[in-house]
Design a protein around this motif. Structure first.
Motif, PDB file in Angstrom:
ATOM      1  N   THR A  25      -2.645  12.372 -16.714  1.00 17.47           N
ATOM      2  CA  THR A  25      -2.112  10.892 -16.515  1.00 17.47           C
ATOM      3  C   THR A  25      -0.692  11.079 -15.875  1.00 17.47           C
ATOM      4  O   THR A  25       0.255  12.012 -16.469  1.00 17.47           O
ATOM      5  N   GLU A  41       1.618   6.073 -14.761  1.00 17.83           N
ATOM      6  CA  GLU A  41       0.913   6.146 -15.856  1.00 17.83           C
ATOM      7  C   GLU A  41      -0.628   5.998 -15.325  1.00 17.83           C
ATOM      8  O   GLU A  41      -1.187   5.008 -16.484  1.00 17.83           O
ATOM      9  N   THR A  42      -1.193   6.404 -14.347  1.00 19.84           N
ATOM     10  CA  THR A  42      -2.581   6.262 -14.064  1.00 19.84           C
ATOM     11  C   THR A  42      -3.122   7.637 -14.298  1.00 19.84           C
ATOM     12  O   THR A  42      -2.730   8.772 -14.095  1.00 19.84           O
ATOM     13  N   ARG A  43      -4.264   7.406 -15.188  1.00 21.60           N
ATOM     14  CA  ARG A  43      -5.291   8.594 -15.517  1.00 21.60           C
ATOM     15  C   ARG A  43      -6.213   9.047 -14.159  1.00 21.60           C
ATOM     16  O   ARG A  43      -6.989   8.148 -13.829  1.00 21.60           O
ATOM     17  N   GLU A  69      -0.599  16.541 -19.065  1.00 19.61           N
ATOM     18  CA  GLU A  69       0.117  15.569 -18.648  1.00 19.61           C
ATOM     19  C   GLU A  69       1.156  16.060 -17.545  1.00 19.61           C
ATOM     20  O   GLU A  69       1.620  17.243 -17.872  1.00 19.61           O
TER      21      GLU A  69
END
Length: 138
Positions: free
Chosen positions: A35, A40-42, A136
């Motif tokens: 992510t 905040e894009t997975r 992350e």
């Protein structure tokens, strides 16, 4: 005795096994899922293991992936591996970068069964391994 060696010990069989290992290494695939902390894009991307270990990998997250940056830019870039020194002085990859930040990276292997090839003499389905890294990323 005799001239016959045990199965797998003849030079031709050894060469065939080495060729298969080299072929498998060239075809080995890896994937990463993470992510983006900026938009905040997975996302999930795949790439060759050879690129990860010997080359440079940059993941680009675009609007079509769901990237919506607040600063008006239409994409995010993430360095996953740099073994050529393009961006970092020393060879590095996402696992090293995350460890340096004190963050954890999960690494696992996914095994998938692939149907036997019609031209292949094997009647058993093959097993393909895919290594994946989950993290992350900034």
């Amino acid at each position: 005795g005799g001239f016959q060696k045990a199965r797998g010990q003849n030079e031709g069989e050894k060469k065939e096994a080495e060729d298969q290992e080299a072929y498998d290494a060239k075809k080995a695939r890896m994937a990463i899922a993470f992510t983006c902390k900026t938009c905040e894009t997975r996302v999930m991307r795949t790439f060759s293991r050879r690129s990860y270990e010997k080359g440079v990998i940059i993941v680009r997250i675009e609007e079509k992936d769901g990237c919506k940056r607040e600063d008006g830019k239409d994409h995010c870039l993430h360095l996953i591996a740099d073994n050529l020194g393009w961006f970092e002085d020393q060879p590095t990859n996402i696992e090293t970068m995350m460890a340096n930040k004190g963050e954890k990276v999960e690494r696992f292997t996914v095994r998938e069964q692939v149907a036997a090839d019609e031209n292949n003499s094997n009647t058993e389905p093959a097993v393909r391994e895919r290594r994946m890294v989950k993290s992350e990323v900034d």
